[in-house]
Design a protein around this motif. Structure first.
Motif, PDB file in Angstrom:
ATOM      1  N   GLY A  77       0.797  -1.223   0.000  1.00 38.90           N
ATOM      2  CA  GLY A  77       0.000   0.000   0.000  1.00 38.90           C
ATOM      3  C   GLY A  77       0.826   1.267   0.000  1.00 38.90           C
ATOM      4  N   THR A  78       2.093   1.168   0.420  1.00 38.83           N
ATOM      5  CA  THR A  78       2.969   2.344   0.390  1.00 38.83           C
ATOM      6  C   THR A  78       3.316   2.740  -1.041  1.00 38.83           C
ATOM      7  OG1 THR A  78       4.975   0.993   0.569  1.00 38.83           O
ATOM      8  CG2 THR A  78       3.984   1.747   2.618  1.00 38.83           C
ATOM      9  N   ILE A  79       3.036   1.858  -2.002  1.00 39.64           N
ATOM     10  CA  ILE A  79       3.261   2.163  -3.419  1.00 39.64           C
ATOM     11  C   ILE A  79       1.952   2.551  -4.105  1.00 39.64           C
ATOM     12  CG2 ILE A  79       3.964   1.205  -5.653  1.00 39.64           C
ATOM     13  CD1 ILE A  79       5.899  -0.612  -4.121  1.00 39.64           C
ATOM     14  N   THR A  80       0.897   1.751  -3.891  1.00 38.93           N
ATOM     15  CA  THR A  80      -0.341   1.979  -4.640  1.00 38.93           C
ATOM     16  C   THR A  80      -1.104   3.218  -4.183  1.00 38.93           C
ATOM     17  OG1 THR A  80      -1.477   0.416  -3.159  1.00 38.93           O
ATOM     18  CG2 THR A  80      -0.667  -0.431  -5.272  1.00 38.93           C
ATOM     19  N   LEU A  81      -1.139   3.484  -2.893  1.00 36.05           N
ATOM     20  CA  LEU A  81      -1.910   4.640  -2.420  1.00 36.05           C
ATOM     21  C   LEU A  81      -1.320   5.960  -2.910  1.00 36.05           C
ATOM     22  CD1 LEU A  81      -4.424   5.379  -0.857  1.00 36.05           C
ATOM     23  CD2 LEU A  81      -3.056   5.461   1.240  1.00 36.05           C
ATOM     24  N   PRO A  82       0.007   6.181  -2.791  1.00 43.98           N
ATOM     25  CA  PRO A  82       0.570   7.405  -3.379  1.00 43.98           C
ATOM     26  C   PRO A  82       0.352   7.485  -4.886  1.00 43.98           C
ATOM     27  CG  PRO A  82       2.128   6.434  -1.843  1.00 43.98           C
ATOM     28  CD  PRO A  82       1.026   5.439  -2.026  1.00 43.98           C
ATOM     29  N   GLY A 141      -2.931  -9.492  19.868  1.00 45.25           N
ATOM     30  CA  GLY A 141      -2.109  -8.899  18.812  1.00 45.25           C
ATOM     31  C   GLY A 141      -2.897  -8.679  17.534  1.00 45.25           C
ATOM     32  N   ALA A 142      -3.704  -9.662  17.138  1.00 43.33           N
ATOM     33  CA  ALA A 142      -4.518  -9.534  15.928  1.00 43.33           C
ATOM     34  C   ALA A 142      -5.539  -8.408  16.081  1.00 43.33           C
ATOM     35  CB  ALA A 142      -5.230 -10.849  15.638  1.00 43.33           C
ATOM     36  N   PHE A 143      -6.119  -8.294  17.266  1.00 47.15           N
ATOM     37  CA  PHE A 143      -7.103  -7.233  17.508  1.00 47.15           C
ATOM     38  C   PHE A 143      -6.445  -5.856  17.425  1.00 47.15           C
ATOM     39  CE2 PHE A 143      -9.231  -4.320  20.484  1.00 47.15           C
ATOM     40  CZ  PHE A 143     -10.495  -4.289  19.904  1.00 47.15           C
ATOM     41  N   ILE A 144      -5.304  -5.684  18.086  1.00 50.82           N
ATOM     42  CA  ILE A 144      -4.614  -4.388  18.110  1.00 50.82           C
ATOM     43  C   ILE A 144      -4.144  -3.997  16.712  1.00 50.82           C
ATOM     44  CG2 ILE A 144      -2.555  -3.179  18.952  1.00 50.82           C
ATOM     45  CD1 ILE A 144      -2.860  -4.907  21.533  1.00 50.82           C
ATOM     46  N   ILE A 145      -3.573  -4.965  15.978  1.00 49.32           N
ATOM     47  CA  ILE A 145      -3.122  -4.669  14.616  1.00 49.32           C
ATOM     48  C   ILE A 145      -4.318  -4.378  13.716  1.00 49.32           C
ATOM     49  CG2 ILE A 145      -1.926  -5.604  12.591  1.00 49.32           C
ATOM     50  CD1 ILE A 145      -0.137  -7.174  14.558  1.00 49.32           C
ATOM     51  N   GLY A 146      -5.441  -5.058  13.966  1.00 43.92           N
ATOM     52  CA  GLY A 146      -6.663  -4.756  13.225  1.00 43.92           C
ATOM     53  C   GLY A 146      -7.124  -3.331  13.461  1.00 43.92           C
ATOM     54  N   VAL A 147      -7.064  -2.877  14.704  1.00 45.23           N
ATOM     55  CA  VAL A 147      -7.414  -1.489  15.026  1.00 45.23           C
ATOM     56  C   VAL A 147      -6.499  -0.542  14.256  1.00 45.23           C
ATOM     57  CG1 VAL A 147      -7.457   0.273  16.842  1.00 45.23           C
ATOM     58  CG2 VAL A 147      -8.350  -2.020  17.310  1.00 45.23           C
ATOM     59  N   TYR A 148      -5.211  -0.849  14.261  1.00 44.71           N
ATOM     60  CA  TYR A 148      -4.254  -0.007  13.540  1.00 44.71           C
ATOM     61  C   TYR A 148      -4.566   0.020  12.047  1.00 44.71           C
ATOM     62  CZ  TYR A 148      -0.058   1.532  11.201  1.00 44.71           C
ATOM     63  OH  TYR A 148       0.799   2.198  10.359  1.00 44.71           O
ATOM     64  N   ASP A 149      -4.934  -1.120  11.476  1.00 46.45           N
ATOM     65  CA  ASP A 149      -5.223  -1.189  10.051  1.00 46.45           C
ATOM     66  C   ASP A 149      -6.409  -0.301   9.703  1.00 46.45           C
ATOM     67  OD1 ASP A 149      -4.915  -2.050   7.423  1.00 46.45           O
ATOM     68  OD2 ASP A 149      -6.325  -3.697   7.685  1.00 46.45           O
ATOM     69  N   GLY A 150      -7.450  -0.332  10.514  1.00 43.56           N
ATOM     70  CA  GLY A 150      -8.609   0.505  10.255  1.00 43.56           C
ATOM     71  C   GLY A 150      -8.347   1.971  10.537  1.00 43.56           C
ATOM     72  N   PHE A 151      -7.432   2.244  11.480  1.00 43.73           N
ATOM     73  CA  PHE A 151      -7.173   3.617  11.925  1.00 43.73           C
ATOM     74  C   PHE A 151      -6.172   4.332  11.027  1.00 43.73           C
ATOM     75  CE2 PHE A 151      -4.895   6.631  14.733  1.00 43.73           C
ATOM     76  CZ  PHE A 151      -5.968   7.426  15.116  1.00 43.73           C
ATOM     77  N   LEU A 152      -5.082   3.635  10.645  1.00 44.41           N
ATOM     78  CA  LEU A 152      -4.010   4.275   9.884  1.00 44.41           C
ATOM     79  C   LEU A 152      -3.626   3.436   8.670  1.00 44.41           C
ATOM     80  CD1 LEU A 152      -2.395   6.868  10.062  1.00 44.41           C
ATOM     81  CD2 LEU A 152      -0.651   5.658  11.392  1.00 44.41           C
ATOM     82  N   GLY A 153      -3.129   2.202   8.890  1.00 41.53           N
ATOM     83  CA  GLY A 153      -2.950   1.278   7.774  1.00 41.53           C
ATOM     84  C   GLY A 153      -1.549   0.906   7.361  1.00 41.53           C
ATOM     85  N   PRO A 154      -0.678   1.853   6.933  1.00 40.74           N
ATOM     86  CA  PRO A 154       0.638   1.463   6.422  1.00 40.74           C
ATOM     87  C   PRO A 154       1.443   0.624   7.409  1.00 40.74           C
ATOM     88  CG  PRO A 154       0.206   3.765   5.940  1.00 40.74           C
ATOM     89  CD  PRO A 154      -0.893   3.310   6.847  1.00 40.74           C
ATOM     90  N   VAL A 175       8.169   1.714   4.615  1.00 40.63           N
ATOM     91  CA  VAL A 175       6.950   2.042   5.367  1.00 40.63           C
ATOM     92  C   VAL A 175       7.214   3.186   6.337  1.00 40.63           C
ATOM     93  CG1 VAL A 175       5.285   1.200   7.060  1.00 40.63           C
ATOM     94  CG2 VAL A 175       5.913  -0.239   5.133  1.00 40.63           C
ATOM     95  N   ALA A 176       8.343   3.145   7.033  1.00 37.76           N
ATOM     96  CA  ALA A 176       8.683   4.220   7.968  1.00 37.76           C
ATOM     97  C   ALA A 176       8.818   5.546   7.229  1.00 37.76           C
ATOM     98  CB  ALA A 176       9.977   3.879   8.705  1.00 37.76           C
ATOM     99  N   ALA A 177       9.472   5.520   6.061  1.00 38.56           N
ATOM    100  CA  ALA A 177       9.613   6.741   5.263  1.00 38.56           C
ATOM    101  C   ALA A 177       8.251   7.267   4.824  1.00 38.56           C
ATOM    102  CB  ALA A 177      10.495   6.469   4.048  1.00 38.56           C
ATOM    103  N   ARG A 178       7.393   6.341   4.425  1.00 43.06           N
ATOM    104  CA  ARG A 178       6.036   6.726   3.995  1.00 43.06           C
ATOM    105  C   ARG A 178       5.276   7.434   5.117  1.00 43.06           C
ATOM    106  NH1 ARG A 178       1.713   8.294   2.840  1.00 43.06           N
ATOM    107  NH2 ARG A 178      -0.059   7.234   1.898  1.00 43.06           N
ATOM    108  N   LEU A 179       5.431   6.936   6.328  1.00 42.03           N
ATOM    109  CA  LEU A 179       4.753   7.529   7.478  1.00 42.03           C
ATOM    110  C   LEU A 179       5.338   8.896   7.834  1.00 42.03           C
ATOM    111  CD1 LEU A 179       4.438   4.309   9.628  1.00 42.03           C
ATOM    112  CD2 LEU A 179       2.502   5.653   8.804  1.00 42.03           C
ATOM    113  N   LEU A 180       6.661   8.986   7.800  1.00 42.95           N
ATOM    114  CA  LEU A 180       7.322  10.231   8.194  1.00 42.95           C
ATOM    115  C   LEU A 180       7.159  11.337   7.162  1.00 42.95           C
ATOM    116  CD1 LEU A 180      10.628   8.749   9.681  1.00 42.95           C
ATOM    117  CD2 LEU A 180       8.757   9.832  10.959  1.00 42.95           C
TER     118      LEU A 180
END
Length: 249
Positions: free
Chosen positions: A28-33, A142-155, A242-247
């Motif tokens: 997603g760091t490639i397709t979304l941009p 872990g799956a629940f927390i990462i799921g929250v992150y996916d819906g909240f932010l994603g990369p 991914v870190a670069a994409r976020l920053l």
């Protein structure tokens, strides 16, 4: 709305993203941009990205599943939690500014990557002990927390999932298979949500989705052929991207 010429670069980028995502996550760091660059609005870009992502993640999941690199008894327990978490994360976006967490997540993901790469044997051998109390104690929340992150932010969702699965003993190939399966479920949930909103640009999303699926098929096969050492190198590259994409957001 852009013209059909955007597919001249959209299709190869979608293929590359599918390949990378199937190996180590982060497509997603490639397709979304790329979709933003085409001139789509944020709403159209995010929705269309989920449309094409279900092709890639679904194709990769199929490849890993048919070769036995998915721990079915475990992921079947984790998928509902990841879906609930993703829905909660999407809900929280309305109350909390995701930009406030981008730097923190970038630092965390770089730390996770450093841990994986610094330990030379981490993720190279399969030591999964089965559905033990420790396995469930780590993977269920872990799956629940990462799921929250996916819906909240994603990369970086796939990258975090791979770390979670290697933490409980999977080698990086099996960790990638499990991660792609969970990610496919969360992508499918998000796709159904965005489908109701009518924001998807189908004439862009469908051909890019097919290109993404082709790349994912090649990436999954390459990961299984070359083994965990290859996946580990790709994982390190994706962590930085991914870190670069976020920053740089």
């Amino acid at each position: 709305m852009p013209g059909p010429e955007v597919l001249l670069y959209g299709l190869p980028l979608a293929f590359l993203a599918g390949f990378i995502d199937a190996v180590a996550g982060g497509g997603g760091t490639i397709t979304l941009p790329a979709l933003f660059f085409m001139g789509l609005s944020p709403a159209h870009a995010v929705a269309t990205n989920k449309l094409l992502a279900i092709f890639g993640s679904g194709s990769a999941t199929f490849q890993y599943w048919r070769k036995g690199h998915v721990e079915r008894s475990l992921v079947q327990r984790l998928i509902p939690l990841a879906l609930i978490g993703s829905a909660l994360g999407a809900y929280l976006v309305h109350f909390v500014d995701p930009d406030a967490f981008r730097t923190l997540v970038a630092v965390v993901i770089l730390g996770v990557g450093a841990l994986v790469l610094a330990n030379k044997r981490f993720g190279l051998e399969d030591r999964y002990p089965g559905l033990t109390a420790r396995t469930l104690a780590l993977t269920l929340p872990g799956a629940f927390i990462i799921g929250v992150y996916d819906g909240f932010l994603g990369p970086g969702t796939g990258t975090f999932l791979m770390f979670l699965f290697t933490l409980v003993g999977f080698n990086l190939v099996r960790a990638s298979g499990n991660a792609r399966t969970i990610n496919f479920a969360t992508n499918l949930g998000a796709f159904l949500f965005f489908l109701l909103g009518g924001q998807m640009v189908w004439w862009i999303g469908l051909p890019m989705g097919l290109a993404n699926a082709a790349g994912a098929t090649l990436g999954a096969r390459m990961a299984m052929l070359r083994g965990s050492g290859f996946v580990k190198v790709m994982y390190g590259i994706i962590v930085v991207l991914v870190a670069a994409r976020l920053l740089l957001k």
